[in-house]
Structures are given as C-alpha cells and as structure tokens.
Design an enzyme around this catalytic site. Structure first.
Site, PDB file in Angstrom:
ATOM      1  N   MET A  31      -9.428   7.501   0.150  1.00 16.19           N
ATOM      2  CA  MET A  31     -10.226   7.896   1.291  1.00 16.19           C
ATOM      3  C   MET A  31     -11.051   9.067   0.694  1.00 16.19           C
ATOM      4  O   MET A  31     -10.131  10.074   0.188  1.00 16.19           O
ATOM      5  CB  MET A  31      -9.272   7.894   1.791  1.00 16.19           C
ATOM      6  CG  MET A  31      -8.820   6.550   2.778  1.00 16.19           C
ATOM      7  SD  MET A  31      -8.546   6.299   4.293  1.00 16.19           S
ATOM      8  CE  MET A  31      -6.661   4.864   4.136  1.00 16.19           C
ATOM      9  N   MET A  80     -11.081  -6.670   5.057  1.00 12.60           N
ATOM     10  CA  MET A  80     -10.441  -5.824   6.065  1.00 12.60           C
ATOM     11  C   MET A  80     -10.354  -6.009   7.557  1.00 12.60           C
ATOM     12  O   MET A  80     -11.135  -7.385   8.151  1.00 12.60           O
ATOM     13  CB  MET A  80     -11.684  -4.300   6.409  1.00 12.60           C
ATOM     14  CG  MET A  80     -11.844  -3.452   4.613  1.00 12.60           C
ATOM     15  SD  MET A  80      -9.903  -3.241   4.320  1.00 12.60           S
ATOM     16  CE  MET A  80      -9.288  -1.878   5.675  1.00 12.60           C
ATOM     17  N   HIS A 126      -0.956  -1.367  -4.001  1.00 15.24           N
ATOM     18  CA  HIS A 126      -2.762  -0.948  -3.465  1.00 15.24           C
ATOM     19  C   HIS A 126      -2.844   0.440  -3.441  1.00 15.24           C
ATOM     20  O   HIS A 126      -1.736   0.994  -2.628  1.00 15.24           O
ATOM     21  CB  HIS A 126      -2.616  -1.737  -2.240  1.00 15.24           C
ATOM     22  CG  HIS A 126      -3.814  -1.376  -1.507  1.00 15.24           C
ATOM     23  ND1 HIS A 126      -4.957  -2.577  -1.912  1.00 15.24           N
ATOM     24  CD2 HIS A 126      -4.790  -0.930  -0.382  1.00 15.24           C
ATOM     25  CE1 HIS A 126      -5.893  -2.291  -0.913  1.00 15.24           C
ATOM     26  NE2 HIS A 126      -5.619  -1.084  -0.692  1.00 15.24           N
ATOM     27  N   ASP A 168      -6.387  -6.555   4.465  1.00 18.16           N
ATOM     28  CA  ASP A 168      -5.785  -5.666   4.200  1.00 18.16           C
ATOM     29  C   ASP A 168      -6.080  -5.107   5.825  1.00 18.16           C
ATOM     30  O   ASP A 168      -6.700  -4.849   5.959  1.00 18.16           O
ATOM     31  CB  ASP A 168      -6.750  -4.715   3.170  1.00 18.16           C
ATOM     32  CG  ASP A 168      -6.245  -2.908   3.397  1.00 18.16           C
ATOM     33  OD1 ASP A 168      -5.418  -2.954   3.870  1.00 18.16           O
ATOM     34  OD2 ASP A 168      -6.725  -2.664   2.552  1.00 18.16           O
ATOM     35  N   ASP A 215      -4.788   3.287  -1.232  1.00 18.03           N
ATOM     36  CA  ASP A 215      -6.515   4.335  -0.597  1.00 18.03           C
ATOM     37  C   ASP A 215      -6.781   4.603  -0.817  1.00 18.03           C
ATOM     38  O   ASP A 215      -5.664   6.107  -0.658  1.00 18.03           O
ATOM     39  CB  ASP A 215      -5.761   3.714   1.143  1.00 18.03           C
ATOM     40  CG  ASP A 215      -5.504   2.285   1.194  1.00 18.03           C
ATOM     41  OD1 ASP A 215      -6.005   1.126   1.094  1.00 18.03           O
ATOM     42  OD2 ASP A 215      -3.917   2.171   1.463  1.00 18.03           O
ATOM     43  N   SER A 241       1.078  -0.827  -0.157  1.00 19.47           N
ATOM     44  CA  SER A 241       0.446   0.190   0.296  1.00 19.47           C
ATOM     45  C   SER A 241       0.859   1.121  -0.167  1.00 19.47           C
ATOM     46  O   SER A 241       1.805   1.973   0.814  1.00 19.47           O
ATOM     47  CB  SER A 241      -0.643   0.238   1.312  1.00 19.47           C
ATOM     48  OG  SER A 241      -1.332   1.872   1.175  1.00 19.47           O
ATOM     49  N   MET A 295     -12.046   3.859  -0.563  1.00 22.17           N
ATOM     50  CA  MET A 295     -12.765   3.743   1.035  1.00 22.17           C
ATOM     51  C   MET A 295     -13.635   5.152   1.125  1.00 22.17           C
ATOM     52  O   MET A 295     -14.021   6.236   1.842  1.00 22.17           O
ATOM     53  CB  MET A 295     -11.652   4.116   1.401  1.00 22.17           C
ATOM     54  CG  MET A 295     -11.707   3.043   1.951  1.00 22.17           C
ATOM     55  SD  MET A 295      -9.626   2.839   3.259  1.00 22.17           S
ATOM     56  CE  MET A 295      -8.417   2.656   1.890  1.00 22.17           C
ATOM     57  N   HIS A 320      -8.287   0.565  -4.042  1.00 21.65           N
ATOM     58  CA  HIS A 320      -9.229   0.351  -2.666  1.00 21.65           C
ATOM     59  C   HIS A 320      -9.940   1.735  -1.915  1.00 21.65           C
ATOM     60  O   HIS A 320      -9.832   2.509  -2.256  1.00 21.65           O
ATOM     61  CB  HIS A 320      -8.531  -0.470  -1.504  1.00 21.65           C
ATOM     62  CG  HIS A 320      -9.644  -0.377  -0.394  1.00 21.65           C
ATOM     63  ND1 HIS A 320      -8.865  -0.686   0.893  1.00 21.65           N
ATOM     64  CD2 HIS A 320     -10.755  -0.484  -0.170  1.00 21.65           C
ATOM     65  CE1 HIS A 320      -9.615  -0.857   1.707  1.00 21.65           C
ATOM     66  NE2 HIS A 320     -10.973  -0.937   1.023  1.00 21.65           N
TER      67      HIS A 320
HETATM   68  C1  DX5 Z   1      -6.254   1.177   5.861  1.00 13.66           C
HETATM   69  C2  DX5 Z   1      -6.083   0.919   4.136  1.00 13.66           C
HETATM   70  C3  DX5 Z   1      -4.705   0.160   4.071  1.00 13.66           C
HETATM   71  C4  DX5 Z   1      -3.864   0.271   4.987  1.00 13.66           C
HETATM   72  C5  DX5 Z   1      -2.618  -1.229   5.304  1.00 13.66           C
HETATM   73  O1  DX5 Z   1      -7.789   1.512   6.084  1.00 13.66           O
HETATM   74  O2  DX5 Z   1      -7.233   0.086   3.255  1.00 13.66           O
HETATM   75  O3  DX5 Z   1      -4.568  -0.816   2.532  1.00 13.66           O
HETATM   76  O4  DX5 Z   1      -2.809   1.170   3.825  1.00 13.66           O
HETATM   77  O5  DX5 Z   1      -1.736  -0.287   6.014  1.00 13.66           O
HETATM   78  P1  DX5 Z   1      -1.095  -0.984   7.837  1.00 13.66           P
HETATM   79  O6  DX5 Z   1      -0.348  -2.214   6.107  1.00 13.66           O
HETATM   80  O7  DX5 Z   1       0.389  -0.293   7.530  1.00 13.66           O
HETATM   81  O8  DX5 Z   1      -1.985  -1.950   8.575  1.00 13.66           O
HETATM   82 ZN    ZN Z   2      -6.371  -0.721   1.625  1.00 16.36          ZN
END
Ligand code: DX5
Ligand code: ZN
Length: 218
Positions: A38, A141, A34, A176, A36, A9, A69, A67
């Site tokens: 948000m 998750m 990956h 994840d 993320d 990520s 969110m 991903h």
């Molecule tokens: C959390 C994200 C993850 C996160 C993972 O909301 O979706 O992808 O970045 O980070 P680690 O591996 O540090 O938990």
């Molecule tokens: Zn993620």
C-alpha cells in the site's frame, strides 16, 4: 472443482518474527503468501515495499502473491518482479483507461510472472470482463482495500459467479477481506478458488486449524 489455495496475508503477522510467521503458515498448509503493498495514495495506509519482498524471497520458496494497492503500478512492476514476486496483482481502478490496463498486463507478463487484476467493492464486475482471457487471476475485494480486520461485504461475493460464467477454466478467482470459516464457505460455493486471510489465520492460536477450516469448506 480446482483445489483451494489459501493465501495468508502477512499484514496481520507479527513483523518482529516474520520469518517464523511465514514458516508457520507454510507448515500449517498454506500454499501461497499474500503480501499487501500500500502506498498511502491509492489507499489511506502504507505497508510493505520492495526490500521486504526481496528479504522474504531469500528465506522462503512459497509462492509470493503480491497485491499492489498503489497508483501508477507500471512504475513498480519491474522492482517487484525482480524482488521475487510470483504473482503481481494490480488494481483496475489505479489505471486511467483500457490501454493503461493492457500495458500493465503486458509488463507483468514480460517478466514471466503471473498477472492478476483486482476490483474494489464499488467497481462494476463488468469492467473486468475484457481482460479475463489475458490474465491468470481476478481478485475480488470483499472489503474496501486499506486495512486488515474489516467485515466481509456480502454483496461483493455475488461477483464471483458472474466472473466464472465468463472466463476460461483455469482463471483463478481470489477473494480478499474479511475471510473466515463462514465467509470462505460462501465464496467457495460461489466459485472462488483462492482465499486470502489475514486476521483469521494470523490472529488465531492454531494456524493449522484456521487454514484447514478455510480449505475444507464442505
Ligand atoms: C486489505 C488487504 C487484505 C487484508 C486482509 O486491503 O488487501 O489482504 O490484509 O485481512 P483480513 O483477512 O483480516 O480482512
Ligand atoms: Zn490483499
């Protein structure tokens, strides 16, 4: 057992050197990247958007695992698809009802992209069963979405075998949150075949070593 896919990520990467950070995990053996996304509504954090995905696409041929969110995922699928995402995963909890979920699945597929659905730790695994034959990936998750560097929630891993019992053979089961050399072994032995890792890879001194520790789980 399918091959294990590691998806670092970039949320934990050094954004000032993003191109280098991406090339480094590729050279270190990561198959996917990956991303993320948000929105500050679905989760209490704001991260990466469409322009960043577009820039990344111009610099790497890695498989872009996006991903989302975010609320109203249907509004942004086209933009992320055109920016170059290969897989678009949205959250079941971001949808109002079954019809809404199916609409987002159809939309993602209409752009020729792989489609994933993610569930948060408190969501009952059964809620995802009706869609398993229509999607490419389930993302379980193992932390509350929103931030990297959180601790793995062990109970969430128990959802993995419940999904693998119900699904077609080629469904990818991804986890994840809080993945490291120990929690990855737990997840893979329960049937996961794609592991997202933020801090464990990007905060390590040797990306190759940390990626291999996740992959070579036996
Ligand atoms: C959390 C994200 C993850 C996160 C993972 O909301 O979706 O992808 O970045 O980070 P680690 O591996 O540090 O938990
Ligand atoms: Zn993620």
């Amino acid at each position: 057992m399918n091959e294990i896919i590691v998806s670092p990520s970039i949320l934990s990467a050094d954004f000032m050197n993003l191109e280098q950070e991406i090339n480094s995990v590729k050279e270190a053996g990561a198959e996917w990247l990956h991303i993320d996304v948000m929105d500050g509504h679905f989760v209490p954090n704001i991260t990466i958007g469409v322009p960043v995905v577009k820039s990344i696409r111009q610099k790497t041929d890695m498989f872009l695992d996006t991903h989302l969110m975010i609320e109203n995922p249907e509004k942004y699928v086209e933009s992320f698809a055109k920016a170059g995402s290969d897989l678009i995963t949205f959250h079941l909890e971001a949808c109002k009802n079954e019809e809404h979920i199916r609409k987002v699945i159809r939309l993602i597929k209409s752009f020729g992209k792989k489609c994933g659905i993610s569930i948060k730790p408190k969501t009952d695994v059964k809620e995802i069963f009706p869609y398993l034959n229509e999607i490419d990936l389930v993302l379980i998750m193992t932390v509350e979405p929103g931030f990297s560097g959180q601790e793995f929630i062990h109970d969430c891993a128990l959802k993995i075998p419940q999904i693998s019992e119900k699904c077609k053979n080629n469904l990818i089961i991804q986890v994840d949150g809080g993945i490291n050399n120990i929690t990855s072994k737990i997840c893979i032995s329960l049937g996961a075949n794609s592991l997202v890792a933020g801090n464990y890879v990007y905060k390590s001194l040797d990306y190759s070593k940390s990626i291999n520790e996740i992959k070579n789980w036996r």
